[in-house]
Design a protein around this motif. Structure first.
Motif, PDB file in Angstrom:
ATOM      1  N   GLY A 283      -0.512  21.956  -7.008  1.00 34.44           N
ATOM      2  CA  GLY A 283      -0.972  23.018  -6.120  1.00 34.44           C
ATOM      3  C   GLY A 283      -2.127  22.632  -5.216  1.00 34.44           C
ATOM      4  O   GLY A 283      -2.585  23.450  -4.420  1.00 34.44           O
ATOM      5  N   VAL A 284      -2.605  21.394  -5.305  1.00 36.06           N
ATOM      6  CA  VAL A 284      -3.738  20.933  -4.501  1.00 36.06           C
ATOM      7  C   VAL A 284      -3.251  19.917  -3.474  1.00 36.06           C
ATOM      8  O   VAL A 284      -2.632  18.912  -3.826  1.00 36.06           O
ATOM      9  N   ARG A 285      -3.542  20.188  -2.210  1.00 35.50           N
ATOM     10  CA  ARG A 285      -3.170  19.256  -1.146  1.00 35.50           C
ATOM     11  C   ARG A 285      -4.090  18.042  -1.209  1.00 35.50           C
ATOM     12  O   ARG A 285      -5.308  18.188  -1.354  1.00 35.50           O
ATOM     13  N   LYS A 286      -3.498  16.836  -1.129  1.00 34.40           N
ATOM     14  CA  LYS A 286      -4.260  15.602  -1.249  1.00 34.40           C
ATOM     15  C   LYS A 286      -3.790  14.588  -0.224  1.00 34.40           C
ATOM     16  O   LYS A 286      -2.649  14.629   0.217  1.00 34.40           O
ATOM     17  N   GLN A 287      -4.685  13.663   0.081  1.00 34.85           N
ATOM     18  CA  GLN A 287      -4.332  12.482   0.861  1.00 34.85           C
ATOM     19  C   GLN A 287      -4.672  11.276   0.008  1.00 34.85           C
ATOM     20  O   GLN A 287      -5.782  11.188  -0.523  1.00 34.85           O
ATOM     21  N   LEU A 288      -3.718  10.371  -0.125  1.00 33.35           N
ATOM     22  CA  LEU A 288      -3.914   9.176  -0.930  1.00 33.35           C
ATOM     23  C   LEU A 288      -3.961   7.938  -0.057  1.00 33.35           C
ATOM     24  O   LEU A 288      -3.232   7.839   0.937  1.00 33.35           O
TER      25      LEU A 288
ATOM     26  N   GLU B  24       0.846  -1.189   0.000  1.00 31.53           N
ATOM     27  CA  GLU B  24       0.000   0.000   0.000  1.00 31.53           C
ATOM     28  C   GLU B  24       0.879   1.235   0.000  1.00 31.53           C
ATOM     29  O   GLU B  24       2.069   1.168   0.320  1.00 31.53           O
ATOM     30  N   MET B  25       0.256   2.356  -0.365  1.00 28.80           N
ATOM     31  CA  MET B  25       0.921   3.650  -0.304  1.00 28.80           C
ATOM     32  C   MET B  25      -0.100   4.662   0.191  1.00 28.80           C
ATOM     33  O   MET B  25      -1.119   4.890  -0.451  1.00 28.80           O
ATOM     34  N   HIS B  26       0.164   5.192   1.377  1.00 25.39           N
ATOM     35  CA  HIS B  26      -0.679   6.215   1.976  1.00 25.39           C
ATOM     36  C   HIS B  26       0.172   7.470   2.055  1.00 25.39           C
ATOM     37  O   HIS B  26       1.287   7.429   2.598  1.00 25.39           O
ATOM     38  N   ALA B  27      -0.329   8.563   1.497  1.00 25.84           N
ATOM     39  CA  ALA B  27       0.508   9.753   1.397  1.00 25.84           C
ATOM     40  C   ALA B  27      -0.284  11.032   1.598  1.00 25.84           C
ATOM     41  O   ALA B  27      -1.479  11.100   1.287  1.00 25.84           O
ATOM     42  N   ASP B  28       0.423  12.031   2.108  1.00 25.45           N
ATOM     43  CA  ASP B  28      -0.025  13.416   2.094  1.00 25.45           C
ATOM     44  C   ASP B  28       0.894  14.106   1.097  1.00 25.45           C
ATOM     45  O   ASP B  28       2.128  14.013   1.216  1.00 25.45           O
TER      46      ASP B  28
ATOM     47  N   LEU C  59      13.897   0.346 -10.248  1.00 19.39           N
ATOM     48  CA  LEU C  59      12.442   0.411 -10.324  1.00 19.39           C
ATOM     49  C   LEU C  59      12.025   0.564 -11.778  1.00 19.39           C
ATOM     50  O   LEU C  59      12.344   1.560 -12.424  1.00 19.39           O
ATOM     51  N   LEU C  60      11.305  -0.421 -12.302  1.00 20.60           N
ATOM     52  CA  LEU C  60      10.859  -0.406 -13.693  1.00 20.60           C
ATOM     53  C   LEU C  60       9.427   0.105 -13.833  1.00 20.60           C
ATOM     54  O   LEU C  60       9.102   0.792 -14.798  1.00 20.60           O
ATOM     55  N   ALA C  61       8.566  -0.223 -12.876  1.00 23.94           N
ATOM     56  CA  ALA C  61       7.166   0.175 -12.999  1.00 23.94           C
ATOM     57  C   ALA C  61       6.531   0.336 -11.632  1.00 23.94           C
ATOM     58  O   ALA C  61       6.921  -0.328 -10.666  1.00 23.94           O
ATOM     59  N   TYR C  62       5.532   1.228 -11.598  1.00 28.33           N
ATOM     60  CA  TYR C  62       4.775   1.468 -10.378  1.00 28.33           C
ATOM     61  C   TYR C  62       3.318   1.679 -10.762  1.00 28.33           C
ATOM     62  O   TYR C  62       3.025   2.386 -11.738  1.00 28.33           O
ATOM     63  N   GLN C  63       2.404   1.050 -10.013  1.00 25.85           N
ATOM     64  CA  GLN C  63       0.971   1.149 -10.303  1.00 25.85           C
ATOM     65  C   GLN C  63       0.179   1.192  -8.996  1.00 25.85           C
ATOM     66  O   GLN C  63       0.062   0.173  -8.316  1.00 25.85           O
ATOM     67  N   PRO C  64      -0.360   2.335  -8.621  1.00 26.70           N
ATOM     68  CA  PRO C  64      -1.255   2.398  -7.466  1.00 26.70           C
ATOM     69  C   PRO C  64      -2.713   2.302  -7.894  1.00 26.70           C
ATOM     70  O   PRO C  64      -3.071   2.635  -9.022  1.00 26.70           O
ATOM     71  N   THR C  65      -3.545   1.808  -7.002  1.00 26.47           N
ATOM     72  CA  THR C  65      -4.988   1.757  -7.213  1.00 26.47           C
ATOM     73  C   THR C  65      -5.662   2.265  -5.952  1.00 26.47           C
ATOM     74  O   THR C  65      -5.307   1.849  -4.849  1.00 26.47           O
ATOM     75  N   VAL C  66      -6.603   3.165  -6.114  1.00 27.39           N
ATOM     76  CA  VAL C  66      -7.295   3.756  -4.971  1.00 27.39           C
ATOM     77  C   VAL C  66      -8.022   2.678  -4.164  1.00 27.39           C
ATOM     78  O   VAL C  66      -8.706   1.821  -4.742  1.00 27.39           O
ATOM     79  N   ILE C  67      -7.842   2.728  -2.848  1.00 22.51           N
ATOM     80  CA  ILE C  67      -8.578   1.839  -1.951  1.00 22.51           C
ATOM     81  C   ILE C  67      -9.944   2.476  -1.704  1.00 22.51           C
ATOM     82  O   ILE C  67     -10.023   3.612  -1.244  1.00 22.51           O
ATOM     83  N   PRO C  68     -11.025   1.768  -2.005  1.00 25.85           N
ATOM     84  CA  PRO C  68     -12.351   2.332  -1.762  1.00 25.85           C
ATOM     85  C   PRO C  68     -12.544   2.680  -0.298  1.00 25.85           C
ATOM     86  O   PRO C  68     -12.007   2.008   0.587  1.00 25.85           O
ATOM     87  N   GLU C  69     -13.315   3.730  -0.039  1.00 26.19           N
ATOM     88  CA  GLU C  69     -13.594   4.159   1.341  1.00 26.19           C
ATOM     89  C   GLU C  69     -14.084   2.992   2.194  1.00 26.19           C
ATOM     90  O   GLU C  69     -13.720   2.879   3.358  1.00 26.19           O
ATOM     91  N   SER C  70     -14.898   2.124   1.611  1.00 23.51           N
ATOM     92  CA  SER C  70     -15.476   1.004   2.368  1.00 23.51           C
ATOM     93  C   SER C  70     -14.440  -0.021   2.814  1.00 23.51           C
ATOM     94  O   SER C  70     -14.705  -0.809   3.717  1.00 23.51           O
ATOM     95  N   ASP C  71     -13.258   0.006   2.213  1.00 22.96           N
ATOM     96  CA  ASP C  71     -12.203  -0.965   2.561  1.00 22.96           C
ATOM     97  C   ASP C  71     -11.107  -0.374   3.451  1.00 22.96           C
ATOM     98  O   ASP C  71     -10.142  -1.053   3.763  1.00 22.96           O
TER      99      ASP C  71
END
Length: 134
Positions: free
Chosen positions: A99-104, A90-94, A121-133
């Motif tokens: 120019g827009v502050r985000k939390q991932l 997982e990757m959780h970030a501020d 590092l050849l590739a990186y792929q994040p996918t949003v974790i749904p709020e319900s999870d």
């Protein structure tokens, strides 16, 4: 001992260290270190489906388009097959993006390949974790 003579457990440990280093590099804005860790053919996909090459991602880091304030990146599994290591976690970030502050909150997949005596590092792929999870 070179990376091509390491056991799977030793490779997994090395990859965990490299993952820590790459995240630390972008937080510290140590772009040169990030470049050292990245493969020239890097495919960096973002959670909004935008895709960067090494050059375009580095350009965004240099310009301040991406400013990482905090990143937590728990690793749940590393699969090593030959000269490839796949990091599942997982990757959780501020961060500030454009120019827009985000939390991932993302599940993430990183692919490292052995090049010579090291790994890049050849590739990186994040996918949003749904709020319900979360």
């Amino acid at each position: 001992m070179t990376d091509d003579t390491l056991t799977t457990a030793e490779v997994e440990s090395r990859i965990r260290t490299l993952e820590d280093e790459r995240y630390a590099a972008v937080i510290a804005r140590d772009i040169d270190r990030f470049i050292e860790l990245a493969h020239p053919d890097l495919v960096y996909t973002h959670s909004n489906a935008e895709i960067d090459t090494l050059d375009s991602y580095v350009g965004k880091l240099r310009s301040g388009h991406y400013l990482y304030h905090r990143i937590d990146h728990p690793v749940s599994r590393i699969v090593v097959s030959g000269d490839t290591a796949v990091v599942v976690g997982e990757m959780h970030a501020d961060l500030t993006a454009g120019g827009v502050r985000k939390q991932l909150a993302n599940r993430a997949l990183a692919v490292w390949v052995r090049e010579g005596d090291g790994w890049l590092l050849l590739a990186y792929q994040p996918t949003v974790i749904p709020e319900s999870d979360r």
